[in-house]
Every structure is written in structure tokens, then in C-alpha cells.
Design a protein around this motif. Sequence first.
Motif, PDB file in Angstrom:
ATOM      1  N   ASN A  73      81.388 -48.661 108.964  1.00 10.25           N
ATOM      2  CA  ASN A  73      81.526 -48.034 110.280  1.00 10.25           C
ATOM      3  C   ASN A  73      80.770 -48.890 111.276  1.00 10.25           C
ATOM      4  O   ASN A  73      79.530 -48.920 111.284  1.00 10.25           O
TER       5      ASN A  73
ATOM      6  N   HIS B 104      80.432 -48.611 114.430  1.00 11.30           N
ATOM      7  CA  HIS B 104      79.744 -47.921 115.521  1.00 11.30           C
ATOM      8  C   HIS B 104      78.274 -47.686 115.203  1.00 11.30           C
ATOM      9  O   HIS B 104      77.433 -47.731 116.082  1.00 11.30           O
ATOM     10  N   VAL B 105      77.976 -47.403 113.949  1.00  9.67           N
ATOM     11  CA  VAL B 105      76.596 -47.134 113.578  1.00  9.67           C
ATOM     12  C   VAL B 105      76.041 -48.246 112.684  1.00  9.67           C
ATOM     13  O   VAL B 105      74.933 -48.134 112.176  1.00  9.67           O
ATOM     14  N   GLY B 106      76.811 -49.320 112.516  1.00 10.50           N
ATOM     15  CA  GLY B 106      76.298 -50.484 111.787  1.00 10.50           C
ATOM     16  C   GLY B 106      76.205 -50.308 110.283  1.00 10.50           C
ATOM     17  O   GLY B 106      75.353 -50.904 109.630  1.00 10.50           O
ATOM     18  N   TRP B 107      77.109 -49.475 109.704  1.00  7.23           N
ATOM     19  CA  TRP B 107      77.123 -49.339 108.245  1.00  7.23           C
ATOM     20  C   TRP B 107      78.121 -50.360 107.698  1.00  7.23           C
ATOM     21  O   TRP B 107      79.326 -50.250 107.931  1.00  7.23           O
TER      22      TRP B 107
ATOM     23  N   LEU C   9      83.807 -45.106 103.550  1.00  5.05           N
ATOM     24  CA  LEU C   9      82.763 -45.887 104.234  1.00  5.05           C
ATOM     25  C   LEU C   9      82.479 -47.180 103.480  1.00  5.05           C
ATOM     26  O   LEU C   9      82.262 -48.226 104.095  1.00  5.05           O
ATOM     27  N   GLY C  10      82.490 -47.099 102.134  1.00  3.98           N
ATOM     28  CA  GLY C  10      82.285 -48.310 101.350  1.00  3.98           C
ATOM     29  C   GLY C  10      83.400 -49.318 101.554  1.00  3.98           C
ATOM     30  O   GLY C  10      83.176 -50.529 101.557  1.00  3.98           O
TER      31      GLY C  10
END
Lengths: 195, 195
Positions: B146, B148-151, B141-142
Motif C-alpha cells: 500500500n 499510501h502508508v508505505g507498506w 497487502l503482501g
Amino acid sequence: MTTTTSSGKTMPESGYVPPSPPRNLFAVDLALRLLLLASTVSALVVLATSKQTKTLPTNSLPPFSFATRSAYFKDSPALIYLLVALSVGVLYSILTILASCFAITRPSPSPKLYFLLIVYDALMAGILASATGTAGSVAYLGLKGNSHVGWAKICNVYGKFCRHVGSSTIVTLVASILLVLLVILSSYSLYRRSH
Amino acid sequence: MTTTTSSGKTMPESGYVPPSPPRNLFAVDLALRLLLLASTVSALVVLATSKQTKTLPTNSLPPFSFATRSAYFKDSPALIYLLVALSVGVLYSILTILASCFAITRPSPSPKLYFLLIVYDALMAGILASATGTAGSVAYLGLKGNSHVGWAKICNVYGKFCRHVGSSTIVTLVASILLVLLVILSSYSLYRRSH
């Protein structure tokens, strides 16, 4: 010195023949594998049905002030990995249930079968444990977010999705524990034979 | 029928005595456990030294237009779990290296030792595999974020931190694979004894 029993029937395990231990343990093995099948199938179904569609308010003017957004496991590589690991787990448990049914009818299963079961069970336990960690990490981020790097939580919006993912992760954890128990069971059977 | 050897010395493993197989395999066991210690210690050190401090531009006016921010493993529960799992792994490998050194001197180690090693190795493999998944998920994730969820991804900012976390995760994966190999080795030793 002979003893007559009150029952005239020929029983496979009368009191005067020591019971064959591997046979008894394969009944436990089969029960654990059936539990494994149940847990992987249920986790797979719960994960596959986790899609949630919501109509959310946006910052735009009407008629664009609402937008339909979906949360789906395909949006996250971690959850795709969980799905693949669970699918492999379902196939694996079906195959080993067949092997276990085959071995349960034998008076003394071969040590080679125990050895192979330990090897493959340990591998599957590793795969499912890593999938548990992967999905659990994403599920925790969805639940709590991470304020240090500005990742917002999403479970306050997609509640059903999060419940499905969380439940699937917990059931996958149970499946990994069952596989570790199966490793212990098979190695105990080998241990008893090696005296 | 007796045979005289050209060497007069009493050797513990002359050609006429079948070599004791468990002893040979404990040399492999010890080598794998030393590798396990090396991998867990290096992963632990790399993770513990992953702190990166950066001075980043902000949206405020001078003199507040720059802020010092840090990325540290303590900011993420997933990385704390990895650190704890690796610490347990280091302790575990030290303890089992002692057990392995004890067993390597014996002509024939007891089957109980193999059984116990299989049980604890399988448990540790599960713990390290799940820690690999947990940290790998956060590291991915870093790296990618992502959308889709704005990360947002953070590795473009905290490059050194990400390299440390990623390397530590990969070395932990190696440690889990070593533990699965140790399970296979111990069960193979039990299998050979159970013929």
C-alpha cells in the motif's frame, strides 16, 4: 363451558385462544432488523466520515519542511470492500424490514418466507463477517504495524482515522452477529412449525 | 384397493411408499461435510507448510552482506487467526460428519437436529468467512503493498510463502461457501417438513 371476561372488548389474543407463535416471533425479527439497519447505517456513516488531513514535517528544507497528507478509506481496498458490504447491508435491511412488516400482520406467515429469510440472512452474514475480518486486519496493522515485514503503524499519526475505522469494524461485527441471530430465529420458527 | 408388485421382496423404498425426503438429503449433507473436511484439512496443511527461508543481500560489508530471513505464518496475527479458525473447522466437520452418519441411517431425522445444524453451521460459516477476510486482506497487502502508508509488498521476495497463504485463503473461502450451502440444505429440509 364458557367463561366471561371482565373486559367486554374483543381482544385478538385472549387467554382462551393459543397465541399464534410465528406472529410473536416476527416482532422479534422486526426488532432485530431495525437494530441491523441502525448498526449498518451508523457503521457506514462513521466509515465515510473517517477522512483525516494532517500537516506533517518532512525531511526537506523550508518552505517545503511541512506537507499536507490525508488518510482516507479509499486508499485501502479492504476499507472499500467494507463500505460496499455495509451499503449492501443497509439496502438489505430496509428490504427485509418491509418483508417483516408485511409478515407481522399475517396470522401465520408462510414457511417459504422463513426459508428465504434464512438463505439471504446467511449470505449477508457471510458477506458482513468477511468484511469485518478484512477491515479488522487492516485496522490492526494500522494500530500495531508488523515489524517482521517492515509495515509501520499509522494510528499514532492518523488517530481520528483509526478510531473511525476501528469503530466501524466493531459495529459491522455486531451487524454480522445480528444476522446470525436472525438465521437462528427463522430456523427456530421453522422448527416449531415442523413438529 | 391393493396392488401386487412383480417383486416379492420387501424393499424399504418401494414405489407405493413415498420416499422419506430427509434421508435423501442427509446423503447430500454428508457429501458436503466430507468436502468441508477435505477443504479445511488441505487449507490447514497448506498454511502450516508455508514457511519460506531466504538468504537476502543486506547493506552491510562482507561477511555480513547476506542475511537469512524467514517468512512464517506466526509473524502475522491474521494468519494465526486463520490457522485457529481452520483447526476449529476441521474438528467441527469431523463431529458433524459423525452426526450426519448417525442421521443418515434414520428413516426420519428429528427437526431438532436440523435446527442445531443450522445454528452451528451458521456460526462456523461466520467464523470461516471472517478468517477468509482477515487472511485475504493480509495476503493482498503482501501481494500489492500500500503506497499510501508505505507498506511494501513482500510477495516478490517470499513467493512460495505468498502462494501458500493465498491458496489457503481461497480454500477457506470455499469452506465458508460450503457451510452456507449446508445452512440452506438444512433449512430446506425443515421447510419441507413444515408444510
